[in-house]
Design a protein around this motif. Structure first.
Motif, PDB file in Angstrom:
ATOM      1  N   LEU A  17       7.696  22.156 -14.258  1.00 18.40           N
ATOM      2  CA  LEU A  17       9.007  22.599 -14.721  1.00 18.40           C
ATOM      3  C   LEU A  17       8.932  23.632 -15.847  1.00 18.40           C
ATOM      4  CD1 LEU A  17      10.891  19.156 -14.886  1.00 18.40           C
ATOM      5  CD2 LEU A  17      10.256  20.525 -12.889  1.00 18.40           C
ATOM      6  N   ARG A  18       7.775  24.245 -16.027  1.00 19.06           N
ATOM      7  CA  ARG A  18       7.581  25.146 -17.161  1.00 19.06           C
ATOM      8  C   ARG A  18       8.590  26.296 -17.167  1.00 19.06           C
ATOM      9  NH1 ARG A  18       1.754  28.022 -18.537  1.00 19.06           N
ATOM     10  NH2 ARG A  18       2.344  29.003 -20.526  1.00 19.06           N
ATOM     11  N   ASN A  19       8.960  26.826 -16.031  1.00 13.17           N
ATOM     12  CA  ASN A  19       9.820  28.008 -15.958  1.00 13.17           C
ATOM     13  C   ASN A  19      11.310  27.698 -16.134  1.00 13.17           C
ATOM     14  OD1 ASN A  19       7.630  29.676 -15.565  1.00 13.17           O
ATOM     15  ND2 ASN A  19       7.766  29.627 -13.334  1.00 13.17           N
ATOM     16  N   MET A  20      11.662  26.430 -16.249  1.00  7.93           N
ATOM     17  CA  MET A  20      13.066  26.061 -16.428  1.00  7.93           C
ATOM     18  C   MET A  20      13.404  25.941 -17.907  1.00  7.93           C
ATOM     19  SD  MET A  20      13.421  23.048 -13.570  1.00  7.93           S
ATOM     20  CE  MET A  20      12.773  23.237 -11.911  1.00  7.93           C
ATOM     21  N   ASP A  21      14.699  26.085 -18.239  1.00 13.85           N
ATOM     22  CA  ASP A  21      15.091  25.796 -19.612  1.00 13.85           C
ATOM     23  C   ASP A  21      15.448  24.314 -19.723  1.00 13.85           C
ATOM     24  OD1 ASP A  21      17.763  25.351 -18.848  1.00 13.85           O
ATOM     25  OD2 ASP A  21      18.422  27.336 -19.465  1.00 13.85           O
ATOM     26  N   ALA A  22      15.773  23.862 -20.933  1.00 12.99           N
ATOM     27  CA  ALA A  22      15.946  22.435 -21.184  1.00 12.99           C
ATOM     28  C   ALA A  22      17.027  21.812 -20.304  1.00 12.99           C
ATOM     29  CB  ALA A  22      16.275  22.213 -22.667  1.00 12.99           C
ATOM     30  N   ALA A  23      18.184  22.454 -20.230  1.00 10.03           N
ATOM     31  CA  ALA A  23      19.286  21.904 -19.438  1.00 10.03           C
ATOM     32  C   ALA A  23      18.934  21.856 -17.957  1.00 10.03           C
ATOM     33  CB  ALA A  23      20.553  22.721 -19.651  1.00 10.03           C
ATOM     34  N   GLU A  24      18.251  22.887 -17.468  1.00 16.57           N
ATOM     35  CA  GLU A  24      17.851  22.918 -16.061  1.00 16.57           C
ATOM     36  C   GLU A  24      16.874  21.788 -15.754  1.00 16.57           C
ATOM     37  OE1 GLU A  24      18.145  27.659 -14.866  1.00 16.57           O
ATOM     38  OE2 GLU A  24      16.349  26.929 -15.914  1.00 16.57           O
ATOM     39  N   ARG A  25      15.971  21.496 -16.698  1.00 15.00           N
ATOM     40  CA  ARG A  25      14.997  20.414 -16.468  1.00 15.00           C
ATOM     41  C   ARG A  25      15.701  19.070 -16.316  1.00 15.00           C
ATOM     42  NH1 ARG A  25      12.059  23.164 -21.034  1.00 15.00           N
ATOM     43  NH2 ARG A  25      10.565  24.566 -20.025  1.00 15.00           N
ATOM     44  N   VAL A  26      16.665  18.793 -17.189  1.00 15.49           N
ATOM     45  CA  VAL A  26      17.408  17.529 -17.089  1.00 15.49           C
ATOM     46  C   VAL A  26      18.136  17.443 -15.756  1.00 15.49           C
ATOM     47  CG1 VAL A  26      19.272  16.142 -18.066  1.00 15.49           C
ATOM     48  CG2 VAL A  26      17.663  17.304 -19.587  1.00 15.49           C
ATOM     49  N   GLU A  41       0.837  -1.197   0.000  1.00 16.21           N
ATOM     50  CA  GLU A  41       0.000   0.000   0.000  1.00 16.21           C
ATOM     51  C   GLU A  41       0.873   1.249   0.000  1.00 16.21           C
ATOM     52  OE1 GLU A  41      -3.748   2.033   2.415  1.00 16.21           O
ATOM     53  OE2 GLU A  41      -2.743   0.261   3.201  1.00 16.21           O
ATOM     54  N   TYR A  42       0.793   2.010  -1.098  1.00 12.49           N
ATOM     55  CA  TYR A  42       1.558   3.250  -1.247  1.00 12.49           C
ATOM     56  C   TYR A  42       3.034   3.009  -0.928  1.00 12.49           C
ATOM     57  CZ  TYR A  42      -3.254   4.655  -0.985  1.00 12.49           C
ATOM     58  OH  TYR A  42      -4.614   4.737  -1.186  1.00 12.49           O
ATOM     59  N   GLY A  43       3.576   1.974  -1.577  1.00 13.39           N
ATOM     60  CA  GLY A  43       4.963   1.615  -1.338  1.00 13.39           C
ATOM     61  C   GLY A  43       5.932   2.442  -2.151  1.00 13.39           C
ATOM     62  N   LYS A  44       6.129   2.064  -3.402  1.00 12.60           N
ATOM     63  CA  LYS A  44       7.118   2.731  -4.232  1.00 12.60           C
ATOM     64  C   LYS A  44       6.691   4.156  -4.585  1.00 12.60           C
ATOM     65  CE  LYS A  44       9.204  -1.355  -6.345  1.00 12.60           C
ATOM     66  NZ  LYS A  44      10.564  -1.061  -5.840  1.00 12.60           N
ATOM     67  N   LYS A  45       7.673   5.016  -4.692  1.00 11.50           N
ATOM     68  CA  LYS A  45       7.408   6.426  -4.995  1.00 11.50           C
ATOM     69  C   LYS A  45       6.907   6.604  -6.430  1.00 11.50           C
ATOM     70  CE  LYS A  45      10.984   8.201  -1.843  1.00 11.50           C
ATOM     71  NZ  LYS A  45      11.381   6.874  -1.317  1.00 11.50           N
ATOM     72  N   ILE A  46       5.993   7.552  -6.596  1.00 12.13           N
ATOM     73  CA  ILE A  46       5.552   8.023  -7.913  1.00 12.13           C
ATOM     74  C   ILE A  46       6.028   9.466  -8.040  1.00 12.13           C
ATOM     75  CG2 ILE A  46       3.591   8.470  -9.426  1.00 12.13           C
ATOM     76  CD1 ILE A  46       1.976   6.508  -7.659  1.00 12.13           C
ATOM     77  N   ILE A  47       6.736   9.762  -9.124  1.00  8.41           N
ATOM     78  CA  ILE A  47       7.266  11.106  -9.327  1.00  8.41           C
ATOM     79  C   ILE A  47       6.823  11.595 -10.691  1.00  8.41           C
ATOM     80  CG2 ILE A  47       9.325  12.550  -9.295  1.00  8.41           C
ATOM     81  CD1 ILE A  47      10.732  10.332  -7.736  1.00  8.41           C
ATOM     82  N   HIS A  48       6.082  12.695 -10.703  1.00  2.54           N
ATOM     83  CA  HIS A  48       5.466  13.207 -11.937  1.00  2.54           C
ATOM     84  C   HIS A  48       6.021  14.592 -12.247  1.00  2.54           C
ATOM     85  CE1 HIS A  48       1.442  13.406 -14.379  1.00  2.54           C
ATOM     86  NE2 HIS A  48       2.434  13.996 -15.015  1.00  2.54           N
ATOM     87  N   PHE A  49       6.639  14.718 -13.438  1.00  4.89           N
ATOM     88  CA  PHE A  49       7.155  15.993 -13.915  1.00  4.89           C
ATOM     89  C   PHE A  49       6.312  16.448 -15.107  1.00  4.89           C
ATOM     90  CE2 PHE A  49      10.804  13.507 -12.367  1.00  4.89           C
ATOM     91  CZ  PHE A  49      11.351  14.364 -11.430  1.00  4.89           C
ATOM     92  N   ASP A  50       5.877  17.713 -15.080  1.00  4.03           N
ATOM     93  CA  ASP A  50       5.182  18.310 -16.229  1.00  4.03           C
ATOM     94  C   ASP A  50       5.989  19.511 -16.698  1.00  4.03           C
ATOM     95  OD1 ASP A  50       3.295  20.198 -17.679  1.00  4.03           O
ATOM     96  OD2 ASP A  50       1.954  18.491 -17.392  1.00  4.03           O
ATOM     97  N   THR A  51       6.319  19.540 -17.981  1.00  5.54           N
ATOM     98  CA  THR A  51       7.185  20.596 -18.504  1.00  5.54           C
ATOM     99  C   THR A  51       6.437  21.716 -19.204  1.00  5.54           C
ATOM    100  OG1 THR A  51       7.480  19.569 -20.684  1.00  5.54           O
ATOM    101  CG2 THR A  51       8.961  18.842 -18.903  1.00  5.54           C
ATOM    102  N   GLU A  52       5.139  21.530 -19.474  1.00  2.00           N
ATOM    103  CA  GLU A  52       4.441  22.431 -20.383  1.00  2.00           C
ATOM    104  C   GLU A  52       3.436  23.361 -19.714  1.00  2.00           C
ATOM    105  OE1 GLU A  52       2.566  20.000 -23.309  1.00  2.00           O
ATOM    106  OE2 GLU A  52       4.444  19.449 -24.297  1.00  2.00           O
ATOM    107  N   GLN A  53       2.680  22.852 -18.764  1.00  5.09           N
ATOM    108  CA  GLN A  53       1.488  23.553 -18.314  1.00  5.09           C
ATOM    109  C   GLN A  53       1.767  24.510 -17.150  1.00  5.09           C
ATOM    110  OE1 GLN A  53      -2.307  21.061 -18.810  1.00  5.09           O
ATOM    111  NE2 GLN A  53      -0.851  19.556 -18.021  1.00  5.09           N
ATOM    112  N   SER A  54       0.819  25.432 -16.948  1.00  6.04           N
ATOM    113  CA  SER A  54       0.883  26.336 -15.801  1.00  6.04           C
ATOM    114  C   SER A  54       0.690  25.550 -14.519  1.00  6.04           C
ATOM    115  CB  SER A  54      -0.209  27.401 -15.912  1.00  6.04           C
ATOM    116  OG  SER A  54      -1.495  26.802 -15.763  1.00  6.04           O
ATOM    117  N   ARG A  55       1.008  26.161 -13.399  1.00  5.97           N
ATOM    118  CA  ARG A  55       0.862  25.488 -12.105  1.00  5.97           C
ATOM    119  C   ARG A  55      -0.597  25.099 -11.847  1.00  5.97           C
ATOM    120  NH1 ARG A  55       5.274  25.860  -8.756  1.00  5.97           N
ATOM    121  NH2 ARG A  55       4.013  25.715  -6.867  1.00  5.97           N
TER     122      ARG A  55
END
Length: 279
Positions: free
Chosen positions: A148-157, A107-121
């Motif tokens: 991650l919308r406010n970051m540039d490509a290198a910063e996102r990586v 139950e709610y074991g492994k972490k889920i990590i979600h990154f969105d690069t395009e949309q507003s908060r």
């Protein structure tokens, strides 16, 4: 100019590095290697091994240690489908997921990590909250979401790498979603930049033993994912998933497994209900 002693030191250092790489790369053909555990599946099939033993196994959408990608034209429903997969992984299954099932482990074991690069908060939060609503819960302490919308490509990586390998120290990460993989490079038709991003995906999945779902647009009027990056994704991915508007039932989205290293899941469709939830 480098003297002979310096050249010998460089040669010895390179040989030592190659020896380490050899140890990691060598694969004994007699070693018994189990099939990678399934992270998300859609349906089941009967599998018969070389000894004639038949087992009922889940059809993988994605396994741990690999990555898959979703592509469609703009505004077809990529984020909704991602929510459907995330909710299945988060809760195992729910009334929205149909044959889709998650194997999170406890139950709610492994972490889920979600990154969105395009949309507003604002819009990111709507997407991030959908799986919780679909599973009938208010929070999940192992579900982490980032806009991650406010970051540039290198910063996102660099930021994704920091979150996965530094903040969480590469531990107990189950599912990673990168919605907007093309935003991790400056030109998705650039060969070197595309290769670098693909290598990051392969390294993250191999080191962390997680499954990564990425999202990319399709080329306009085509069933191909966008650019050189899309072509590389097709070659390296475990599962390529294409979405398109259903030609018969208005408002429905058809989901097709275009390519897979496993048995392909059957094509199916989903719709979005009056509460904005995919089913």
């Amino acid at each position: 100019m480098m003297n002979k002693k310096s050249l010998k030191v460089d040669k010895d250092a390179k040989r030592l590095m190659m020896q380490f790489l050899e140890q990691d790369a060598y694969l004994d053909v007699s070693e018994i290697i189990e099939y990678p555990p399934v992270a998300i599946s859609c349906g089941y099939y009967n599998d018969t091994d070389h000894n004639g033993k038949t087992s009922i196994l889940p059809i993988p959408i994605g396994t741990y240690g690999n990555f898959s990608f979703i592509h469609a034209e703009s505004k077809v429903g990529k984020s909704f489908f991602t929510s459907l997969l995330t909710s299945a992984f988060q809760g195992g299954k729910n009334k929205y997921t149909g044959k889709i099932k998650g194997f999170r482990g406890g139950e709610y074991g492994k972490k889920i990590i979600h990154f969105d690069t395009e949309q507003s908060r604002f819009h990111c939060q709507k997407v991030f909250r959908r799986p919780l609503t679909m599973n009938g819960i208010e929070e999940d302490n192992e579900y982490y979401t980032y806009a991650l919308r406010n970051m540039d490509a290198a910063e996102r990586v660099d930021f994704i790498d920091y979150i996965l390998t530094d903040k969480f120290n590469s531990e107990d990460i189950g599912l990673v979603i990168i919605d907007g993989i093309a935003d991790l490079l400056y030109d998705f038709n650039n060969i070197e930049q595309s290769q670098a991003v693909i290598q990051k995906l392969m390294t993250w999945t191999d080191d962390l033993k997680c499954h990564i779902i990425t999202v990319i647009h399709s080329n306009n009027g085509s069933d191909k994912p966008a650019g050189t990056l899309g072509s590389f994704l097709e070659k390296k991915t475990e599962t390529q998933i294409k979405l398109e508007k259903n030609s018969i039932n208005q408002g429905w989205v058809t989901v097709e497994c275009k390519r897979g290293r496993n048995r392909n899941f059957e094509t199916f469709s989903f719709s979005v209900d009056d509460k904005g939830l995919p089913e």
